[in-house]
Motif scaffolding. Structure first.
Motif, PDB file in Angstrom:
ATOM      1  N   ASN A 149      35.636  19.251   1.101  1.00  0.00           N
ATOM      2  CA  ASN A 149      36.758  18.746   0.311  1.00  0.00           C
ATOM      3  C   ASN A 149      37.023  17.277   0.580  1.00  0.00           C
ATOM      4  O   ASN A 149      37.478  16.547  -0.302  1.00  0.00           O
ATOM      5  N   LEU A 166      39.077  21.303  -5.377  1.00  0.00           N
ATOM      6  CA  LEU A 166      39.544  21.437  -4.003  1.00  0.00           C
ATOM      7  C   LEU A 166      40.207  22.798  -3.786  1.00  0.00           C
ATOM      8  O   LEU A 166      39.991  23.453  -2.768  1.00  0.00           O
ATOM      9  N   ASN A 169      37.669  25.616  -3.516  1.00  0.00           N
ATOM     10  CA  ASN A 169      37.069  25.625  -2.190  1.00  0.00           C
ATOM     11  C   ASN A 169      38.014  26.225  -1.149  1.00  0.00           C
ATOM     12  O   ASN A 169      37.593  26.942  -0.237  1.00  0.00           O
ATOM     13  N   THR A 230      42.900  20.411   3.942  1.00  0.00           N
ATOM     14  CA  THR A 230      42.116  21.643   3.999  1.00  0.00           C
ATOM     15  C   THR A 230      42.024  22.151   5.432  1.00  0.00           C
ATOM     16  O   THR A 230      42.084  23.363   5.684  1.00  0.00           O
TER      17      THR A 230
END
Length: 260
Positions: A149, A166, A169, A230
Motif C-alpha cells: 500500500n 488500498l 488490500n 495499513t
C-alpha cells in the motif's frame, strides 16, 4: 496443505519440532530427524528446517538441501557451530542461516521469523495450525500489505483513485489475519471490522490534511500515510483476533487516539 519439515541432527531437530508443535497440530510438522529425506519426503512440503551440527555442512547435507531446492521447498538452516568463521551453507541464503553457539538457547523467535518469511503468502495456513508461528506470520502479513500500500499510495496520482485499491488490500490483509487465527470470516465481516478500526484511526483524514500543510512531494506523503495507516490497521486487527473480541480493539483505538 503443505507441511513444515524438520530434518538433520536428531537431538536439536527434536527440540525444534517440539517447540513448533507446542499447543498446535502435530500433523502440521513432519519430523525427518536422523534420516536422509528423500524426494518423496520433500514433495509438497512448504518449508524445510534443516539442522546441522559442526563447523560446516557435509556432503550429505548438501545433497539434501540441493534436493529440496529442486523440489521448490524453501529452506531455513539452524547451524550449531563454535567456528569463528561461518561457512557458506549450500542452497541456503545467508539470511536464512540461524547460528547457535555452544551454550546458547535455540532462538525460536528468530527461527519463526525466517519460517514466516520463507512460507510467504501461504504462511497463514501454517499459523492456523501452529500457534508458535502465529505472531511471526502475522507480522509478515501486516508488513507485506503495508509495503504494497505504501508503493500504491505513492504511485497513484489521481486524487481518490488509490482509496479503493488500498482498501481492497486492507480487506485481504484482515482475511489472512483471520485465517492465521483459524477464524472464518467473510468479506462482508472483514469490511465491517476494517471500517470500525479505520474510523477510529482516522488515517484518511490525516492524509488529506498532511497533503495541504506539510511541505514536500505529495506522492511521498501519500505513500508514507498509506504505509503507516495499513501497518496500524493490521496491528489493531491482530489485537482483535488475539483477544477474541472487541474489547481490546477499543482499548487499542483509544490508545492510538490519545497519542495522535
Amino acid at each position: 496443505f503443505r507441511p513444515l519439515l524438520v530434518a538433520g541432527a536428531p537431538e536439536p531437530a527434536g527440540k525444534i519440532e517440539a517447540a513448533l508443535v507446542a499447543d498446535g497440530d502435530p500433523e502440521a510438522v513432519r519430523s525427518l530427524a536422523g534420516r536422509t529425506p528423500t524426494a518423496y519426503d520433500l514433495a509438497g512440503a512448504e518449508v524445510l528446517v534443516y539442522v546441522i551440527e559442526g563447523a560446516s555442512a557435509g556432503p550429505e547435507d548438501g545433497k539434501v538441501l540441493r534436493l529440496a531446492d529442486r523440489h521448490d521447498v524453501e529452506r531455513v538452516c539452524v547451524l550449531f557451530s563454535a567456528a569463528a568463521e561461518l561457512p557458506d551453507i549450500p542452497h541456503v541464503l545467508a539470511t536464512d542461516v540461524i547460528v547457535v553457539r555452544p551454550g546458547q538457547e535455540i532462538p525460536f523467535n528468530a527461527l519463526a521469523d525466517r519460517i514466516a518469511d520463507r512460507a510467504g503468502d501461504k504462511g497463514y495456513v501454517l499459523a492456523a495450525k501452529l500457534p508458535a508461528l502465529r505472531a511471526a506470520v502475522c507480522r509478515e502479513i501486516v508488513r507485506g500489505f503495508a509495503r504494497q500500500n505504501g508503493i500504491l499510495g505513492a504511485a497513484i496520482f489521481i486524487p481518490g483513485a488509490d482509496l479503493p485499491v488500498l482498501t481492497l488490500n486492507q480487506i485481504r490483509m484482515v482475511l489472512r489475519l483471520a485465517a492465521a487465527y483459524g477464524e472464518e470470516i467473510d468479506a462482508e465481516r472483514a469490511v465491517e471490522l476494517l471500517g470500525v478500526i479505520g474510523a477510529g484511526l482516522g488515517f484518511r483524514a490525516l492524509a488529506r490534511q498532511a497533503l495541504t500543510v506539510v511541505p514536500g512531494p505529495g506522492w511521498a506523503i501519500k505513500g508514507g500515510i498509506a504505509y503507516t495507516g495499513t501497518l496500524a490497521l493490521g496491528e489493531a486487527a491482530v489485537a482483535y483476533f488475539e483477544s477474541g473480541g472487541q474489547k481490546l480493539v477499543r482499548e487499542t483505538l483509544d490508545s492510538v487516539r490519545s497519542r495522535s
